[in-house]
Enzyme design. Structure first.
Site, PDB file in Angstrom:
ATOM      1  N   CYS A 156     -11.289   0.786  -6.406  1.00  0.00           N
ATOM      2  CA  CYS A 156     -10.741  -0.366  -5.671  1.00  0.00           C
ATOM      3  C   CYS A 156     -11.389  -1.604  -6.265  1.00  0.00           C
ATOM      4  O   CYS A 156     -12.611  -1.772  -6.178  1.00  0.00           O
ATOM      5  CB  CYS A 156     -11.039  -0.253  -4.179  1.00  0.00           C
TER       6      CYS A 156
ATOM      7  N   CYS B  32      -4.930  -7.149  -4.590  1.00  0.00           N
ATOM      8  CA  CYS B  32      -5.426  -5.909  -5.182  1.00  0.00           C
ATOM      9  C   CYS B  32      -6.064  -6.270  -6.522  1.00  0.00           C
ATOM     10  O   CYS B  32      -5.382  -6.761  -7.425  1.00  0.00           O
ATOM     11  CB  CYS B  32      -4.291  -4.905  -5.374  1.00  0.00           C
TER      12      CYS B  32
ATOM     13  N   ASN C 150       0.832  -1.199   0.000  1.00  0.00           N
ATOM     14  CA  ASN C 150       0.000   0.000   0.000  1.00  0.00           C
ATOM     15  C   ASN C 150       0.870   1.253   0.000  1.00  0.00           C
ATOM     16  O   ASN C 150       2.083   1.190   0.252  1.00  0.00           O
ATOM     17  CB  ASN C 150      -0.900   0.019   1.234  1.00  0.00           C
TER      18      ASN C 150
END
Length: 293
Positions: free
Chosen positions: A231, A88, A79
């Protein structure tokens, strides 16, 4: 002592990453270096950093190879705050594009590629407009905290969902509530899940279902990165949450509108249970060289 790091900047629906190749696993970045790289004023600017490393050369890669010997490449993801993340969804599509661009892997039109992650092996195939990643089995965590966020008038209940990394999805009343949120501040979860969670705020479209496809809008505060334009795993968690709330008869195909674009979510049965797949674009933006202390 400083060294030069060749990198590629990539993005998927505005969720952006710094990628670099380290097949032998000899380049170990510190959290401080990662934070500096991701800084949008003094660095390259990104929501995270991805290292392309062979699974055989990384301790975490041993489990991936044991699960699937074809997972020769591992997506080593950090991150923006320097913390390690399990998975991810946007990143794995961009990572796939990077592997192909660098000549590390091939992906025939009718084939797939297995990629190791800390959440397990994930498979990626080509799809219209980009790539689709099978994120594997999903589950309700049973941990449904109360969520407070800046400019949200009263705390709202959240639904805990795990898609390889942890999420809490919150339903809002309308677009105005969604727009008024200030996600520059981290939402407060009560109780706070061990290890934290990504928090998604969602508004169903009207009508919710059109041509047998569910439609929702979403904003997200990502654990370790803050608010991002998109996201991928959060889009999947959002679709799964609304599908769960809608009950029997809810569709298995979803379009999730995020500030950076539109992502597709597909829910399907697999031999080991119900899986969720994420589809969307992946773009390599530019290459560069960083001098790191």
């Amino acid at each position: 002592m400083s060294f030069d790091l060749r990198f590629t900047k990539g993005q998927g629906t505005g969720n952006d990453f710094v990628l670099f190749s380290d097949p032998e696993g000899v380049t170990e970045l510190t959290p401080t270096q990662i934070v500096a790289m991701c800084d949008r004023r003094f660095g390259v600017g990104a929501d995270g950093v991805i290292r392309a490393v062979r699974s055989a050369n990384l301790e975490a890669g041993a489990a991936a190879l044991a699960e699937n010997p074809h997972a020769v490449w591992f997506m080593d993801y950090w991150n923006a705050d320097g913390s390690v993340s399990e998975m991810c969804g946007n990143g794995i599509r961009v990572y796939t594009s990077y592997l192909l661009d660098q000549g590390f892997a091939d992906l025939p039109a009718d084939g797939s590629i297995a990629i190791g992650t800390r959440a397990g092996v994930r498979t990626v195939r080509r799809s219209r407009g980009g790539y689709e990643a099978d994120l594997g089995r999903w589950r309700l965590t049973g941990e449904d905290p109360l969520v407070r966020a800046k400019n949200l008038d009263v705390p709202r209940p959240g639904l805990g969902i795990d898609v390889g990394n942890p999420h809490v999805v919150v339903a809002l009343a309308d677009d105005d509530e969604l727009a008024e949120l200030d996600l520059g501040y981290q939402p407060i979860l009560d109780p706070h899940p061990e290890g934290g969670a990504n928090v998604e705020f969602v508004v169903p479209a009207d009508p919710l279902i059109e041509d047998a496809v569910g439609r929702v809008r979403m904003r997200v505060h990502e654990r370790g990165s803050g608010e991002t334009l998109s996201c991928g795993t959060g889009a999947v968690a959002t679709a799964l949450a609304v599908r769960h709330w809608a009950g029997r008869g809810a569709p298995n195909e979803w379009r999730v509108h995020v500030p950076g674009g539109v992502l597709g979510v597909r829910v399907f049965e697999a031999p080991d249970g119900e899986h969720a797949a994420l589809s969307g674009p992946a773009e390599l933006v530019f290459d560069g060289v960083l001098s790191l202390a």
